[in-house]
Scaffold this active site. Structure first.
Site, short mmCIF file in Angstrom:
data_model
loop_
_atom_site.label_atom_id
_atom_site.label_comp_id
_atom_site.label_asym_id
_atom_site.label_seq_id
_atom_site.Cartn_x
_atom_site.Cartn_y
_atom_site.Cartn_z
N SER A 62 0.82 -1.21 0.00
CA SER A 62 0.00 0.00 0.00
C SER A 62 0.85 1.26 0.00
CB SER A 62 -0.90 0.02 1.23
OG SER A 62 -1.57 -1.21 1.38
N1 SAH Z 1 -0.96 -4.86 4.02
C1 SAH Z 1 -0.12 -5.18 2.89
C2 SAH Z 1 -0.77 -4.91 1.57
C3 SAH Z 1 -1.86 -5.86 1.32
S1 SAH Z 1 -2.31 -6.20 -0.35
C4 SAH Z 1 1.22 -4.47 2.97
O1 SAH Z 1 1.46 -3.73 3.95
O2 SAH Z 1 2.06 -4.70 2.10
C5 SAH Z 1 -3.68 -7.23 0.01
C6 SAH Z 1 -3.32 -8.61 0.47
O3 SAH Z 1 -4.53 -9.24 0.85
C7 SAH Z 1 -2.71 -9.47 -0.63
O4 SAH Z 1 -1.45 -9.92 -0.25
C8 SAH Z 1 -3.71 -10.63 -0.77
O5 SAH Z 1 -3.09 -11.88 -1.02
C9 SAH Z 1 -4.40 -10.62 0.58
N2 SAH Z 1 -5.72 -11.25 0.61
C10 SAH Z 1 -6.74 -11.12 -0.27
N3 SAH Z 1 -7.78 -11.88 0.12
C11 SAH Z 1 -7.41 -12.50 1.28
C12 SAH Z 1 -8.05 -13.41 2.17
N4 SAH Z 1 -9.29 -13.87 1.98
N5 SAH Z 1 -7.37 -13.83 3.25
C13 SAH Z 1 -6.10 -13.39 3.50
N6 SAH Z 1 -5.45 -12.54 2.70
C14 SAH Z 1 -6.10 -12.09 1.60
#
Ligand code: SAH
Length: 215
Positions: A62
């Site tokens: 992000s």
């Molecule tokens: N917080 C992260 C950015 C997240 S991007 C950072 O600081 O870099 C969103 C993430 O959510 C992705 O890695 C994706 O794999 C995860 N995601 C999406 N659906 C999900 C689910 N049902 N359970 C766990 N993770 C999930």
């Protein structure tokens, strides 16, 4: 680890403040955690710019100011047990680890979890536990949580996560259809129900069901 040059760091913090990240504790945590190690490969030179960047598994780290605003909205205190759904690079979890007692972070991609763990260990962030699970069902074994942060967009706040929030607890989650503008909302659980307020428009990758392919 050397981290960025002093001037780069100043610009990074200035960008955060000018975009509404004003709380001292949050700024301190973001000053302490070097974003560099969480951004790898082609884009590593841009780690200190206020923009989202691609990471493995087709996901994104992000934008720092969005991380700051979400962290601020979460109102974390030092005794809190926090759940993050969407580990991604691990950057958000690392910031939270400076503010909370304990952070559980989960992702559906095993590779992202493995890589994030290596960074947490290298940086001595011992109060983070990272796990590969579908986070839309939360983490019943560790529930309830004081704070829950979801860093992928859901159509609505997932019911199991609402159920795992303590009374008095706060959850921050982007809601809306994927690929459109979503709204970051804050949910507070009271004795009698849930109160919602809107924070700002955001854009996140979608919260998907099930585990991702392991790559
Ligand atoms: N917080 C992260 C950015 C997240 S991007 C950072 O600081 O870099 C969103 C993430 O959510 C992705 O890695 C994706 O794999 C995860 N995601 C999406 N659906 C999900 C689910 N049902 N359970 C766990 N993770 C999930």
């Amino acid at each position: 680890m050397t981290g960025p040059a002093a001037e780069t760091k100043m610009q990074f913090l200035f960008a955060l403040r000018s975009r509404g990240v004003t709380e001292r504790r949050v700024l301190n945590a973001m000053e302490e955690i070097d974003r560099g190690p969480f951004v790898r490969g082609l884009f590593s030179e841009r780690a200190y710019e206020d923009m989202p960047l691609p990471i493995a598994c087709g996901q994104t780290i992000s934008q720092p100011s969005v991380v700051g605003i979400m962290t601020q909205a979460l109102q974390v205190s030092p005794r809190d047990k926090v759940l993050e759904v969407g580990t991604g690079s691990g950057y958000q979890a690392a910031i939270l680890s400076k503010l909370a007692r304990r952070v559980y972070t989960v992702d559906r991609h095993a590779r992202l979890v493995r890589e994030a763990r290596v960074i947490f260990e290298a940086q001595g962030l011992v109060n983070i536990t990272a796990m590969t699970i579908d986070g839309s069902y939360g983490l019943p074994d560790q529930a309830p949580f004081d704070r829950i942060i979801v860093t992928a967009a859901a159509e609505d706040p997932p019911g199991p996560l609402l159920a795992q929030l303590k009374i008095g607890g706060i959850m921050v989650v982007p809601v809306g259809q994927s690929d459109t503008v979503q709204t970051l909302i804050r949910v507070r659980r009271s004795e009698t129900g849930f109160d919602y307020d809107e924070i700002r428009p955001v854009r996140f990758v979608p919260l998907l069901e099930g585990l991702g392919p392991d790559s």
